[in-house]
Design a protein around this motif. Structure first.
Motif, PDB file in Angstrom:
ATOM      1  N   ARG A  93       0.860  -1.182   0.000  1.00 48.63           N
ATOM      2  CA  ARG A  93       0.000   0.000   0.000  1.00 48.63           C
ATOM      3  C   ARG A  93       0.896   1.231   0.000  1.00 48.63           C
ATOM      4  NH1 ARG A  93      -1.736  -2.880   4.215  1.00 48.63           N
ATOM      5  NH2 ARG A  93      -1.476  -1.187   5.683  1.00 48.63           N
ATOM      6  N   LEU A  94       0.497   2.223  -0.759  1.00 47.41           N
ATOM      7  CA  LEU A  94       1.250   3.470  -0.869  1.00 47.41           C
ATOM      8  C   LEU A  94       0.337   4.624  -0.460  1.00 47.41           C
ATOM      9  CD1 LEU A  94       3.959   4.757  -1.872  1.00 47.41           C
ATOM     10  CD2 LEU A  94       2.821   5.068  -4.066  1.00 47.41           C
ATOM     11  N   PRO A  95       0.551   5.201   0.746  1.00 51.91           N
ATOM     12  CA  PRO A  95      -0.253   6.342   1.183  1.00 51.91           C
ATOM     13  C   PRO A  95       0.000   7.544   0.271  1.00 51.91           C
ATOM     14  CG  PRO A  95       0.968   5.405   3.008  1.00 51.91           C
ATOM     15  CD  PRO A  95       1.502   4.778   1.760  1.00 51.91           C
ATOM     16  N   MET A  96      -1.078   8.260  -0.041  1.00 49.76           N
ATOM     17  CA  MET A  96      -0.980   9.421  -0.919  1.00 49.76           C
ATOM     18  C   MET A  96      -1.659  10.600  -0.235  1.00 49.76           C
ATOM     19  SD  MET A  96      -1.884   7.431  -4.435  1.00 49.76           S
ATOM     20  CE  MET A  96      -1.366   8.753  -5.493  1.00 49.76           C
ATOM     21  N   PRO A  97      -0.922  11.697   0.040  1.00 46.88           N
ATOM     22  CA  PRO A  97      -1.509  12.828   0.751  1.00 46.88           C
ATOM     23  C   PRO A  97      -2.766  13.342   0.061  1.00 46.88           C
ATOM     24  CG  PRO A  97       0.717  13.351   0.018  1.00 46.88           C
ATOM     25  CD  PRO A  97       0.414  11.959  -0.413  1.00 46.88           C
ATOM     26  N   ASN A  98      -3.775  13.600   0.869  1.00 49.93           N
ATOM     27  CA  ASN A  98      -5.056  14.142   0.413  1.00 49.93           C
ATOM     28  C   ASN A  98      -5.831  13.206  -0.511  1.00 49.93           C
ATOM     29  OD1 ASN A  98      -4.455  16.561   1.791  1.00 49.93           O
ATOM     30  ND2 ASN A  98      -3.265  17.250   0.038  1.00 49.93           N
ATOM     31  N   CYS A  99      -5.383  11.960  -0.671  1.00 55.34           N
ATOM     32  CA  CYS A  99      -6.022  11.059  -1.633  1.00 55.34           C
ATOM     33  C   CYS A  99      -6.258   9.656  -1.102  1.00 55.34           C
ATOM     34  CB  CYS A  99      -5.151  10.947  -2.882  1.00 55.34           C
ATOM     35  SG  CYS A  99      -4.844  12.526  -3.659  1.00 55.34           S
ATOM     36  N   GLY A 100      -5.930   9.361   0.121  1.00 50.18           N
ATOM     37  CA  GLY A 100      -6.105   8.012   0.649  1.00 50.18           C
ATOM     38  C   GLY A 100      -4.871   7.150   0.431  1.00 50.18           C
ATOM     39  N   THR A 101      -5.094   5.880   0.172  1.00 50.31           N
ATOM     40  CA  THR A 101      -4.002   4.924   0.010  1.00 50.31           C
ATOM     41  C   THR A 101      -4.234   4.097  -1.235  1.00 50.31           C
ATOM     42  OG1 THR A 101      -3.714   4.799   2.395  1.00 50.31           O
ATOM     43  CG2 THR A 101      -2.782   3.012   1.121  1.00 50.31           C
ATOM     44  N   ALA A 102      -3.193   3.916  -2.037  1.00 48.05           N
ATOM     45  CA  ALA A 102      -3.288   3.104  -3.250  1.00 48.05           C
ATOM     46  C   ALA A 102      -2.742   1.709  -2.967  1.00 48.05           C
ATOM     47  CB  ALA A 102      -2.499   3.752  -4.381  1.00 48.05           C
ATOM     48  N   SER A 103      -3.524   0.693  -3.278  1.00 43.96           N
ATOM     49  CA  SER A 103      -3.054  -0.690  -3.192  1.00 43.96           C
ATOM     50  C   SER A 103      -2.347  -1.021  -4.499  1.00 43.96           C
ATOM     51  CB  SER A 103      -4.227  -1.647  -2.999  1.00 43.96           C
ATOM     52  OG  SER A 103      -4.860  -1.386  -1.775  1.00 43.96           O
ATOM     53  N   ALA A 104      -1.252  -1.778  -4.397  1.00 40.47           N
ATOM     54  CA  ALA A 104      -0.463  -2.055  -5.598  1.00 40.47           C
ATOM     55  C   ALA A 104       0.190  -3.427  -5.532  1.00 40.47           C
ATOM     56  CB  ALA A 104       0.608  -0.978  -5.763  1.00 40.47           C
ATOM     57  N   LYS A 105       0.580  -3.905  -6.698  1.00 42.71           N
ATOM     58  CA  LYS A 105       1.325  -5.164  -6.817  1.00 42.71           C
ATOM     59  C   LYS A 105       2.751  -4.840  -7.227  1.00 42.71           C
ATOM     60  CE  LYS A 105      -2.578  -8.014  -8.196  1.00 42.71           C
ATOM     61  NZ  LYS A 105      -3.577  -7.031  -7.901  1.00 42.71           N
ATOM     62  N   LEU A 106       3.699  -5.545  -6.650  1.00 38.38           N
ATOM     63  CA  LEU A 106       5.105  -5.381  -7.022  1.00 38.38           C
ATOM     64  C   LEU A 106       5.316  -5.983  -8.406  1.00 38.38           C
ATOM     65  CD1 LEU A 106       8.013  -4.592  -6.180  1.00 38.38           C
ATOM     66  CD2 LEU A 106       8.236  -6.920  -5.295  1.00 38.38           C
ATOM     67  N   VAL A 107       5.865  -5.200  -9.325  1.00 42.43           N
ATOM     68  CA  VAL A 107       6.144  -5.670 -10.677  1.00 42.43           C
ATOM     69  C   VAL A 107       7.607  -6.052 -10.806  1.00 42.43           C
ATOM     70  CG1 VAL A 107       6.121  -5.044 -13.125  1.00 42.43           C
ATOM     71  CG2 VAL A 107       4.286  -4.251 -11.623  1.00 42.43           C
ATOM     72  N   TRP A 108       8.485  -5.221 -10.241  1.00 49.10           N
ATOM     73  CA  TRP A 108       9.917  -5.508 -10.285  1.00 49.10           C
ATOM     74  C   TRP A 108      10.606  -4.833  -9.109  1.00 49.10           C
ATOM     75  CZ3 TRP A 108      13.060  -1.243 -10.536  1.00 49.10           C
ATOM     76  CH2 TRP A 108      12.504  -0.067 -11.024  1.00 49.10           C
ATOM     77  N   GLN A 109      11.766  -5.351  -8.747  1.00 47.85           N
ATOM     78  CA  GLN A 109      12.605  -4.719  -7.727  1.00 47.85           C
ATOM     79  C   GLN A 109      14.057  -5.020  -8.030  1.00 47.85           C
ATOM     80  OE1 GLN A 109      11.797  -5.644  -3.587  1.00 47.85           O
ATOM     81  NE2 GLN A 109      13.328  -4.174  -2.881  1.00 47.85           N
ATOM     82  N   ARG A 110      14.881  -3.976  -8.033  1.00 47.25           N
ATOM     83  CA  ARG A 110      16.333  -4.095  -8.212  1.00 47.25           C
ATOM     84  C   ARG A 110      16.993  -3.283  -7.113  1.00 47.25           C
ATOM     85  NH1 ARG A 110      14.868  -2.349 -13.228  1.00 47.25           N
ATOM     86  NH2 ARG A 110      14.195  -4.045 -14.540  1.00 47.25           N
TER      87      ARG A 110
END
Length: 127
Positions: A52-69
């Motif tokens: 989950r990625l909190p976003m000021p004034n907009c709530g929280t976005a749920s997301a899936k990890l696509v890649w990580q390096r």
């Protein structure tokens, strides 16, 4: 190499926090589009499959990890952000005192220390 993304990315350098049921990590949002974001973790951590990625004034976005390096990671939002939400996030600057209080409240809920936290989580559903 040609960029294959269908939607325009907005380059940023916003402090945020990425979290899941077992992770709470400070990060920088490097770029964002309606469908996802590139984040850079402050410390090395392995992200779980969903975050989950909190976003000021907009709530929280749920997301899936696509890649990580290493410290860089790309996430895809479960639901695309509409243009208004994206614009609010890009332009938002929540008051620091409010950010710190929300971080303390969330930290006490999930049992993580809030010292030095830069969490921005504001419920924008209430009018």
């Amino acid at each position: 190499m040609q960029d294959q993304r269908a939607l325009r990315r907005h380059h940023l350098d916003k402090r945020s926090t990425v979290m899941s049921h077992r992770l709470y990590a400070n990060c920088q949002v490097r770029n964002i589009s309606p469908t996802g974001a590139c984040i850079e973790l402050v410390s090395r951590a392995v992200l779980p499959a969903t975050v989950r990625l909190p976003m000021p004034n907009c709530g929280t976005a749920s997301a899936k990890l696509v890649w990580q390096r290493g410290k860089l990671a790309g996430v895809m939002f479960d639901e695309p952000l509409n243009g208004e939400v994206l614009t609010q996030y890009i332009d938002a600057r929540a008051p620091v005192r409010q950010e710190r209080q929300v971080a303390r409240d969330l930290a006490s809920t999930i049992g993580k220390p809030a010292a030095g936290s830069h969490l921005r989580l504001i419920d924008c559903t209430a009018d």
